[in-house]
Motif scaffolding. Sequence first.
Motif, short mmCIF file in Angstrom:
data_model
loop_
_atom_site.label_atom_id
_atom_site.label_comp_id
_atom_site.label_asym_id
_atom_site.label_seq_id
_atom_site.Cartn_x
_atom_site.Cartn_y
_atom_site.Cartn_z
N GLY A 195 -9.84 22.28 107.16
CA GLY A 195 -10.86 22.46 108.18
C GLY A 195 -10.42 23.33 109.34
N SER A 196 -9.37 24.10 109.15
CA SER A 196 -8.86 24.94 110.23
C SER A 196 -9.69 26.23 110.33
CB SER A 196 -7.39 25.28 110.00
OG SER A 196 -7.26 26.15 108.89
N LEU A 197 -9.42 26.98 111.35
CA LEU A 197 -10.09 28.26 111.54
C LEU A 197 -9.83 29.18 110.35
CD1 LEU A 197 -11.80 30.01 113.44
CD2 LEU A 197 -9.69 30.71 114.58
N ASN A 198 -8.68 29.01 109.73
CA ASN A 198 -8.33 29.78 108.53
C ASN A 198 -9.31 29.55 107.40
OD1 ASN A 198 -6.17 31.50 108.67
ND2 ASN A 198 -4.94 30.33 107.25
N ASP A 199 -9.88 28.36 107.31
CA ASP A 199 -10.78 27.99 106.22
C ASP A 199 -12.22 28.43 106.43
OD1 ASP A 199 -8.65 26.68 105.00
OD2 ASP A 199 -9.21 24.72 105.79
N LEU A 200 -12.54 28.87 107.63
CA LEU A 200 -13.91 29.19 107.99
C LEU A 200 -14.44 30.39 107.20
CD1 LEU A 200 -16.30 28.49 109.85
CD2 LEU A 200 -15.33 30.10 111.50
N ILE A 201 -15.59 30.20 106.58
CA ILE A 201 -16.32 31.26 105.89
C ILE A 201 -17.76 31.20 106.39
CG2 ILE A 201 -17.16 32.12 103.66
CD1 ILE A 201 -14.72 30.79 102.38
N LEU A 202 -18.29 32.33 106.77
CA LEU A 202 -19.66 32.37 107.28
C LEU A 202 -20.65 32.41 106.14
CD1 LEU A 202 -19.11 35.07 110.06
CD2 LEU A 202 -19.03 32.58 110.29
N SER A 203 -21.76 31.70 106.32
CA SER A 203 -22.84 31.74 105.34
C SER A 203 -24.17 31.72 106.08
CB SER A 203 -22.74 30.57 104.35
OG SER A 203 -22.97 29.36 105.02
N GLN A 204 -25.15 32.36 105.45
CA GLN A 204 -26.51 32.40 106.00
C GLN A 204 -27.48 32.14 104.85
OE1 GLN A 204 -26.60 36.39 107.51
NE2 GLN A 204 -25.75 35.82 109.48
N ASP A 205 -28.25 31.09 104.97
CA ASP A 205 -29.24 30.74 103.95
C ASP A 205 -28.61 30.66 102.56
OD1 ASP A 205 -31.29 30.76 105.91
OD2 ASP A 205 -31.45 32.94 105.72
N GLY A 206 -27.41 30.07 102.50
CA GLY A 206 -26.73 29.89 101.22
C GLY A 206 -26.05 31.13 100.68
N LYS A 207 -26.08 32.21 101.43
CA LYS A 207 -25.45 33.47 101.00
C LYS A 207 -24.27 33.77 101.93
CE LYS A 207 -29.76 35.25 99.22
NZ LYS A 207 -30.83 36.20 99.40
N LEU A 208 -23.30 34.50 101.40
CA LEU A 208 -22.13 34.89 102.19
C LEU A 208 -22.32 36.32 102.68
CD1 LEU A 208 -19.31 33.47 99.90
CD2 LEU A 208 -20.42 32.38 101.84
N PRO A 209 -22.57 36.50 103.98
CA PRO A 209 -22.75 37.85 104.51
C PRO A 209 -21.42 38.61 104.50
CG PRO A 209 -22.77 36.26 106.30
CD PRO A 209 -22.67 35.49 105.02
N ILE A 210 -21.34 39.63 103.68
CA ILE A 210 -20.08 40.35 103.46
C ILE A 210 -19.56 40.98 104.75
CG2 ILE A 210 -19.04 42.32 102.27
CD1 ILE A 210 -20.93 41.63 99.91
N GLU A 211 -20.40 41.71 105.45
CA GLU A 211 -19.95 42.44 106.66
C GLU A 211 -19.44 41.47 107.73
OE1 GLU A 211 -21.98 45.19 110.06
OE2 GLU A 211 -22.54 45.62 107.98
N GLU A 212 -20.17 40.39 107.96
CA GLU A 212 -19.77 39.42 108.97
C GLU A 212 -18.47 38.70 108.60
OE1 GLU A 212 -22.80 39.88 107.85
OE2 GLU A 212 -24.17 40.00 109.55
N ASN A 213 -18.30 38.38 107.31
CA ASN A 213 -17.07 37.73 106.87
C ASN A 213 -15.88 38.69 106.94
OD1 ASN A 213 -17.28 34.83 106.14
ND2 ASN A 213 -19.03 35.61 104.98
N GLU A 214 -16.11 39.97 106.66
CA GLU A 214 -15.03 40.96 106.81
C GLU A 214 -14.63 41.09 108.28
OE1 GLU A 214 -16.47 44.51 104.89
OE2 GLU A 214 -15.93 43.75 102.90
N GLN A 215 -15.63 41.08 109.16
CA GLN A 215 -15.35 41.15 110.60
C GLN A 215 -14.58 39.90 111.03
OE1 GLN A 215 -18.84 41.33 113.07
NE2 GLN A 215 -17.69 41.96 114.87
#
Length: 98
Positions: A58-78
Amino acid sequence: MLHPDVAELLEALRGLERLLFEQGINTWAARLKQAADNIEKSDAYGLQQFLSMFGGMGSLNDLILSQDGKLPIEENEQLNSLRSKAWSLANNLRREIL
Protein backbone atom coordinates in the motif's frame (compact mmCIF):
# COMPACT_ATOMS: atom_id res chain seq x y z
CA MET A 1 17.26 30.54 -1.60
CA LEU A 2 17.01 26.77 -1.82
CA HIS A 3 19.78 24.46 -2.99
CA PRO A 4 19.15 23.52 -6.66
CA ASP A 5 18.60 19.83 -5.77
CA VAL A 6 16.05 20.81 -3.12
CA ALA A 7 14.28 23.09 -5.61
CA GLU A 8 14.20 20.25 -8.16
CA LEU A 9 12.81 17.86 -5.52
CA LEU A 10 10.12 20.38 -4.61
CA GLU A 11 9.16 20.76 -8.27
CA ALA A 12 8.74 16.97 -8.58
CA LEU A 13 6.79 16.74 -5.31
CA ARG A 14 4.46 19.59 -6.30
CA GLY A 15 3.93 17.90 -9.68
CA LEU A 16 3.01 14.64 -7.93
CA GLU A 17 0.73 16.51 -5.56
CA ARG A 18 -1.11 18.23 -8.45
CA LEU A 19 -1.42 15.02 -10.46
CA LEU A 20 -2.85 13.08 -7.53
CA PHE A 21 -5.31 15.84 -6.57
CA GLU A 22 -6.47 15.96 -10.22
CA GLN A 23 -7.00 12.18 -10.11
CA GLY A 24 -8.91 12.37 -6.82
CA ILE A 25 -6.16 10.62 -4.83
CA ASN A 26 -6.48 13.21 -2.08
CA THR A 27 -4.94 11.27 0.82
CA TRP A 28 -1.63 10.73 -0.99
CA ALA A 29 -1.72 14.27 -2.39
CA ALA A 30 -2.17 15.71 1.12
CA ARG A 31 0.73 13.64 2.47
CA LEU A 32 2.94 14.82 -0.38
CA LYS A 33 1.90 18.41 0.25
CA GLN A 34 2.81 18.14 3.91
CA ALA A 35 6.26 16.70 3.11
CA ALA A 36 6.86 19.32 0.39
CA ASP A 37 5.79 22.15 2.71
CA ASN A 38 8.32 20.98 5.30
CA ILE A 39 11.09 20.65 2.73
CA GLU A 40 10.27 24.12 1.41
CA LYS A 41 10.85 25.45 4.95
CA SER A 42 14.27 23.72 4.94
CA ASP A 43 12.99 21.16 7.44
CA ALA A 44 14.77 17.87 6.76
CA TYR A 45 11.86 16.03 8.39
CA GLY A 46 10.08 16.51 5.06
CA LEU A 47 12.63 14.19 3.43
CA GLN A 48 11.89 11.54 6.05
CA GLN A 49 8.15 12.04 5.55
CA PHE A 50 8.45 11.56 1.81
CA LEU A 51 10.86 8.62 1.89
CA SER A 52 8.70 6.85 4.48
CA MET A 53 5.92 6.69 1.86
CA PHE A 54 7.87 3.93 0.08
CA GLY A 55 8.17 0.28 0.96
CA GLY A 56 5.61 -2.18 2.21
CA MET A 57 2.15 -2.95 0.97
CA GLY A 58 0.00 0.00 0.00
CA SER A 59 2.97 2.33 -0.35
CA LEU A 60 3.31 5.16 -2.83
CA ASN A 61 5.35 2.72 -4.90
CA ASP A 62 2.25 0.55 -5.39
CA LEU A 63 0.01 3.37 -6.58
CA ILE A 64 -1.44 2.99 -10.08
CA LEU A 65 -3.93 5.49 -11.44
CA SER A 66 -7.20 4.32 -12.94
CA GLN A 67 -10.22 6.07 -14.40
CA ASP A 68 -13.50 4.26 -14.96
CA GLY A 69 -11.74 0.90 -14.72
CA LYS A 70 -9.11 1.87 -17.29
CA LEU A 71 -5.44 2.68 -16.75
CA PRO A 72 -4.64 6.10 -18.25
CA ILE A 73 -1.24 5.56 -19.87
CA GLU A 74 -0.07 9.19 -19.99
CA GLU A 75 -1.01 9.92 -16.37
CA ASN A 76 0.62 6.72 -15.10
CA GLU A 77 3.80 7.50 -17.05
CA GLN A 78 3.81 10.97 -15.50
CA LEU A 79 3.25 9.45 -12.05
CA ASN A 80 6.12 7.00 -12.52
CA SER A 81 8.47 9.66 -13.84
CA LEU A 82 7.77 12.18 -11.06
CA ARG A 83 7.77 9.52 -8.35
CA SER A 84 11.12 8.07 -9.49
CA LYS A 85 12.71 11.50 -9.87
CA ALA A 86 11.50 12.66 -6.45
CA TRP A 87 12.61 9.46 -4.72
CA SER A 88 16.07 9.62 -6.30
CA LEU A 89 16.55 13.29 -5.39
CA ALA A 90 15.26 12.81 -1.83
CA ASN A 91 17.42 9.73 -1.30
CA ASN A 92 20.53 11.58 -2.53
CA LEU A 93 19.76 14.56 -0.31
CA ARG A 94 19.27 12.28 2.69
CA ARG A 95 22.72 10.76 2.05
CA GLU A 96 24.26 14.24 1.93
CA ILE A 97 22.66 15.20 5.23
CA LEU A 98 23.69 12.06 7.11
